[in-house]
Structure formats: structure tokens, C-alpha cells
Design an enzyme around this catalytic site. Structure first.
Site, PDB file in Angstrom:
ATOM      1  N   PRO A 317       0.818  -1.203   0.000  1.00 57.14           N
ATOM      2  CA  PRO A 317       0.000   0.000   0.000  1.00 57.14           C
ATOM      3  C   PRO A 317       0.856   1.260   0.000  1.00 57.14           C
ATOM      4  CG  PRO A 317       0.087  -0.954   2.195  1.00 57.14           C
ATOM      5  CD  PRO A 317       0.822  -1.904   1.303  1.00 57.14           C
ATOM      6  N   GLY A 318       0.343   2.305  -0.613  1.00 55.99           N
ATOM      7  CA  GLY A 318       1.014   3.603  -0.581  1.00 55.99           C
ATOM      8  C   GLY A 318       0.089   4.631   0.049  1.00 55.99           C
ATOM      9  N   ARG A 356      -3.148  16.796  -8.078  1.00 56.28           N
ATOM     10  CA  ARG A 356      -4.205  15.789  -8.201  1.00 56.28           C
ATOM     11  C   ARG A 356      -5.557  16.356  -8.653  1.00 56.28           C
ATOM     12  NH1 ARG A 356      -5.927  12.719  -4.895  1.00 56.28           N
ATOM     13  NH2 ARG A 356      -5.911  10.818  -6.145  1.00 56.28           N
ATOM     14  N   TYR A 360      -6.724  14.471 -11.882  1.00 54.97           N
ATOM     15  CA  TYR A 360      -7.749  13.414 -11.724  1.00 54.97           C
ATOM     16  C   TYR A 360      -9.096  13.966 -11.260  1.00 54.97           C
ATOM     17  CZ  TYR A 360      -3.278  10.991 -10.894  1.00 54.97           C
ATOM     18  OH  TYR A 360      -1.982  10.541 -10.954  1.00 54.97           O
ATOM     19  N   CYS A 387      -0.451  30.283 -13.374  1.00 55.25           N
ATOM     20  CA  CYS A 387      -0.969  30.963 -14.549  1.00 55.25           C
ATOM     21  C   CYS A 387      -1.781  29.979 -15.371  1.00 55.25           C
ATOM     22  CB  CYS A 387       0.223  31.435 -15.359  1.00 55.25           C
ATOM     23  SG  CYS A 387       0.087  33.136 -15.686  1.00 55.25           S
TER      24      CYS A 387
HETATM   25  N1  LLP Z   1       2.065  -1.168  -6.244  1.00 54.80           N
HETATM   26  C1  LLP Z   1       2.128  -0.790  -7.524  1.00 54.80           C
HETATM   27  C2  LLP Z   1       2.776  -1.671  -8.475  1.00 54.80           C
HETATM   28  C3  LLP Z   1       1.583   0.434  -7.926  1.00 54.80           C
HETATM   29  O1  LLP Z   1       1.641   0.778  -9.203  1.00 54.80           O
HETATM   30  C4  LLP Z   1       0.977   1.272  -6.959  1.00 54.80           C
HETATM   31  C5  LLP Z   1       0.427   2.575  -7.346  1.00 54.80           C
HETATM   32  C6  LLP Z   1       0.954   0.854  -5.630  1.00 54.80           C
HETATM   33  C7  LLP Z   1       1.492  -0.382  -5.302  1.00 54.80           C
HETATM   34  C8  LLP Z   1       0.355   1.677  -4.521  1.00 54.80           C
HETATM   35  O2  LLP Z   1      -0.991   1.888  -4.689  1.00 54.80           O
HETATM   36  P1  LLP Z   1      -1.832   2.643  -3.536  1.00 54.80           P
HETATM   37  O3  LLP Z   1      -1.852   1.765  -2.317  1.00 54.80           O
HETATM   38  O4  LLP Z   1      -1.154   3.938  -3.276  1.00 54.80           O
HETATM   39  O5  LLP Z   1      -3.166   2.825  -4.103  1.00 54.80           O
HETATM   40  N2  LLP Z   1      -0.772   9.260  -8.828  1.00 54.80           N
HETATM   41  C9  LLP Z   1      -2.037   8.607  -8.609  1.00 54.80           C
HETATM   42  C10 LLP Z   1      -1.857   7.223  -8.069  1.00 54.80           C
HETATM   43  C11 LLP Z   1      -1.049   6.345  -8.962  1.00 54.80           C
HETATM   44  C12 LLP Z   1      -0.836   5.007  -8.343  1.00 54.80           C
HETATM   45  C13 LLP Z   1       0.233   4.287  -9.038  1.00 54.80           C
HETATM   46  N3  LLP Z   1       0.534   3.003  -8.529  1.00 54.80           N
HETATM   47  C14 LLP Z   1      -2.897   9.447  -7.668  1.00 54.80           C
HETATM   48  O6  LLP Z   1      -2.457  10.525  -7.277  1.00 54.80           O
HETATM   49  O7  LLP Z   1      -4.015   9.062  -7.347  1.00 54.80           O
END
Ligand code: LLP
Length: 463
Positions: A317-318, A356, A360, A387
């Protein structure tokens, strides 16, 4: 217009008030503010024991404020629930694309999490932060040779995405010290989230086509310089349903079974990340515990059905680890009222520190940190200073009456804000401070104008 009140408001018409009260059993991804947020005797917002308004005076604006306790709590909840519900070995990785810097790497490392990195830059940062390569996993759908060499030399695990990479690795690795790899496959699982952050459906640039599974396993089983330890998949981000990950866990166990036909004993299974968070009061994601439990159960059940030993279970998770731990504080500046249309209130940052909303159409909530009990009397469009007409942070924000100099706080900005920040219009990137127990430490310095031109070169003939 009727004000929609954020969660936690006790009396109608007031600003969002903290509900966490320092309770570290709450799942951070179900809150809008960091768990340590509270209103102090001056009626100001405090996070990690630090007064947000004072932090802005001291460190400048805009300012990312990261609450250590909330980040650590999320790490612990993931780690402990995997330990509790999964009978085999488990390892939670932090998807550092959400926010990669030395201090964040050091914190997740100290909580026994590993890390997912997606470029040489993220890998370098994790190594510099002192992370053990055993717990570093390198992703990417077009890793350069240079990135692969760095990964091989540092002995982290490489999550191989495609045939080109697989064959390049065979060239770069040696049989005397085989390189640990995992295979990323596209599972063909749909989930309901923004098109740009969906990755598991078949029409995705990431991962091997599952129709190639047999061929990939057959090829990998013949490579003595590669030690293939498992499979990986990630279906998308900001997901509120649990079923897609249940389907994924069950499917991935079948991949482990299929690998046996090629004498590949795969012992690791990584279900990726994707658990959503609450950005607004109507968002209702499962808790970290609920999500983790669903995955542990499905993998255990599927292994029992297939009569397979339990693999080491990984997730990465991120967003749900770090988003809620951070807020961005800005100073309010100019405003403009267009009668019968709208009022714009402008802050001293915008799409460069939070891309974001424009990327999005993401929705955020805000409050005024120095007027916590003031009634919500205004509906304004919160604009950035770039701008660009689309540089709007929040449409129809419900706020008390604001004045220049007020400290406006946008919540849940820990994930994909700093990491996607830019210098658009040559704005220096903000500083970030880590707050804990009344102390604030800079973890990212504010960029200066000197930093802005640091990489510029002026050829002699232009001088
Ligand atoms: N593992 C992989 C291989 C991924 O590509 C990602 C996110 C994660 C884990 C983590 O996912 P999470 O738990 O954060 O949902 N920039 C976009 C999000 C792009 C996510 C890319 N990959 C945003 O701001 O919503």
C-alpha cells in the site's frame, strides 16, 4: 446553497473538527485529519502537538506537515493485522511512489516495513536511508539498464514486468549469484476507480499478459542466473470494494499452482496496494484491518483448496499508509468576487504542490487553522496561484470568512502530492516538516530561487 458538513462536526455550520483525539486504534484511512489533530485553547488547529499557524510562521508557506504518529499507526496496523490473520510469513511493503524521501523511508523501515521503489531515484533514496536490500522491491514497466544494474548490485528484488526486461536481465546477471526476481502479471480484474489509476485490467501497460503465463514460467525455469521467488499483481488505486482483491488473491494462488508444472517453487505472493482513503465525508473505505483480513483469508482458503503451502504474503500500500498523515498549509492571499457567480480565494501554492485536482479531478476538504470554531459562512472556489485557469484546488469549499494571512489547511495530502509536485511557473517546491510530540523537524527543505536555476546552463555565446 446548503453547506455539506465534514465528518466530526458537532454543531451545524462549524468547520471540520478533529475526531481522532489521539486515538491510535482508528484506521487512519477512515479519517480526514491526522490522528493527533486537535483544537488548542487559542482555537487553533494543532497536529503532532504543534500549532499549525505557528509552523507556517516558522517554516513558511506552503508547508507540508507530516504527522509521525499517524504514519506509524498505519504501518503498525498493516503489519500487525497481517501477522494476526495470516498463518504464514508476511511482509508489508510501502509503495514509496506515494512519497519517497529519506525521512519517510527511515520511518517505514523502523516499523519493519519493506519498500516498493519504481525508479533508480527511489531505489537510491531507500538505500541512502539505510534500508536493507532484502526488503526492497524494484518495479517499473521500462527499467533502464542502469536501473537494473543498480538493483542487481544492491541485491534487491526485481519485479520483472515484460519480456524485454526479462531478456535484458538474463544478459546482465550471472549464475554465481542469481538475482532474486518476481513476475508481474496483469490479472484482468476490473475495479471502480479513475481510469488513470487502474492497472489490473487487461488493457494495461503493466505486467505480462496472463495468456503468456506458461511461456514465461517455462523460460524463467531455464535461467540459472535468475532466482524467481514469486508473482506480483496490482489492480489499481483508491479502491473501496474488497471483492476485487479477494478475486485477485484467489487467482494468484492458481498462478503458484501453475508454476509447479515447470518445477518453479514460488514462495512469495504480492497482491499490490490499492486500499482507498477518505478524501471527503462521503468516502467510506474499509479499514486497514478489514482489507488486510480479507486478503489473508482468501489466500489461506485458496491455498487449502489447491493443497499448496502458504506462500510469504506481501502487499504494498502507498496512499492508505501516508495520505491522511499529512496536510498542506497555505497562506490565504487575494480574493475575487464575481457577483452571482462565485468568489475565488487564492492561496500561495496550487497545482505545483498538489497536481491531483487538475489531473484526476480529485476532491479535497479544507479548513482555516486559525479560526477553528468560526462558523462556515462562505462557499468559495479555492484557487492556486499558477498561470492556469484550471489551477483550482477545491470547488465550492465551505469555509469561514477568510482574510489575507489566514492559514488554510488542505487535508489528506500525504500521498502523491509531494511526489508529483513540480516547479511549474518556477515556483520553488514547499518545505515539509515532520511533527511529533510538540517537535517539528524539517524533512524536506524549501527550494530556493538558487535551486530553481541550479540545473540551468547559459552557453558562453548567450552571455
Ligand atoms: N504497487 C504498484 C505496483 C503500484 O503501481 C501502486 C500505485 C501501488 C502499489 C500503490 O498503490 P496505492 O496503495 O497507493 O493505491 N498518482 C495517482 C496514483 C497512482 C498510483 C500508481 N501506482 C494518484 O495521485 O491518485
Amino acid at each position: 446553497m446548503v453547506a455539506t458538513h465534514p465528518v466530526g462536526v458537532q454543531t451545524s455550520g462549524n468547520q471540520y473538527l478533529p475526531t481522532g483525539n489521539g486515538d491510535l486504534t482508528i484506521s487512519p484511512n477512515q479519517e480526514l485529519l491526522p490522528l493527533t489533530a486537535r483544537v488548542n485553547h487559542q482555537d487553533f488547529l494543532e497536529i503532532g502537538g504543534c500549532d499549525v499557524t505557528t509552523l507556517v510562521q516558522r517554516f513558511g508557506s506552503p508547508l507540508y506537515i507530516l504527522d509521525e504518529a499517524t504514519l506509524r499507526t498505519a504501518c503498525q496496523q498493516y503489519r500487525d493485522t497481517f501477522k494476526q490473520y495470516y498463518k504464514g510469513e508476511s511482509q508489508v511493503l510501502y509503495a514509496s511512489k506515494a512519497w519517497n524521501c529519506l525521512a519517510v523511508c527511515a520511518i517505514v523501515d523502523s516499523e519493519d516495513l519493506g519498500i516498493d521503489v519504481v525508479s533508480g531515484g527511489e531505489l537510491y533514496t531507500a538505500l541512502q536511508a539505510g534500508m536493507n536490500p532484502d526488503k526492497i522491491y524494484l518495479h517499473g514497466n521500462n527499467k533502464s539498464r542502469q536501473e537494473l544494474v543498480l538493483a542487481i548490485e544492491s541485491q534487491c528484488t526485481i519485479v520483472v514486468d515484460n519480456w524485454y526486461e526479462l531478456k535484458t536481465l538474463v544478459e546482465l546477471t550471472t549464475t554465481d549469484s542469481p538475482t532474486r526476481i518476481m513476475l508481474r502479471l496483469t490479472p484482468g480484474i476490473e475495479c471502480h476507480t479513475h481510469e488513470y489509476i487502474r492497472t489490473g485490467h487487461l488493457d494495461s501497460k503493466f505486467g505480462f499478459d496472463p495468456n503468456d503465463l506458461d511461456e514465461v514460467f517455462a523460460y524463467v525455469s531455464q535461467q540459472p542466473s535468475l532466482n524467481c521467488v514469486g508473482v506480483h499483481a496490482h489492480i489499481g488505486s483508491q479502491i473501496f470494494e474488497r471483492q476485487p482483491h479477494r478475486d485477485l488473491g484467489a487467482l494468484m494462488v492458481q498462478w503458484l499452482r501453475d508454476a509447479k508444472k515447470y518445477n518453479l517453487e514460488l514462495t512469495e505472493l504480492n497482491v499490490g496496494g490499492g486500499l482507498g482513503i477518505k478524501y471527503t465525508e462521503s468516502d467510506d473505505p474499509p479499514s486497514i484491518e478489514e482489507w488486510s483480513k480479507a486478503i489473508c483469508e482468501v489466500v489461506q482458503t485458496a491455498c487449502a483448496t489447491e493443497n499448496l503451502p502458504l506462500p510469504k504474503l506481501l502487499c504494498e500500500p502507498g496512499r492508505s499508509l501516508i495520505a491522511t498523515a499529512c496536510v498542506t498549509a497555505y497562506n490565504v492571499g487575494s480574493s475575487k468576487t464575481i457577483p452571482d457567480i462565485r468568489t475565488y480565494v487564492t492561496v500561495d501554492g496550487g497545482m505545483s504542490d498538489n497536481p491531483r485536482p487538475i489531473t484526476y479531478q480529485s476532491v479535497y476538504r479544507a479548513l482555516v487553522a486559525n479560526k477553528m470554531s468560526a462558523p462556515l459562512t462562505e462557499t468559495v472556489t479555492l484557487a492556486g496561484k499558477h498561470c492556469e485557469s484550471g489551477d483550482i484546488l477545491i470547488k465550492n469549499a465551505q469555509l469561514p470568512k477568510t482574510e489575507p494571512g489566514d492559514v488554510l489547511v488542505v487535508m489528506t495530502t500525504g500521498a502523491y502530492n509531494y511526489s508529483m509536485a513540480s516547479n511549474y511557473n518556477r515556483l520553488p517546491r514547499p518545505a515539509a516538516v515532520l511533527v511529533a510530540d510538540g517537535e517539528a523537524n524539517v524533512i524536506l527543505q524549501r527550494e530556493t530561487y538558487g535551486d530553481i536555476i541550479r540545473q540551468d546552463c547559459l552557453p558562453e555565446r548567450l552571455k
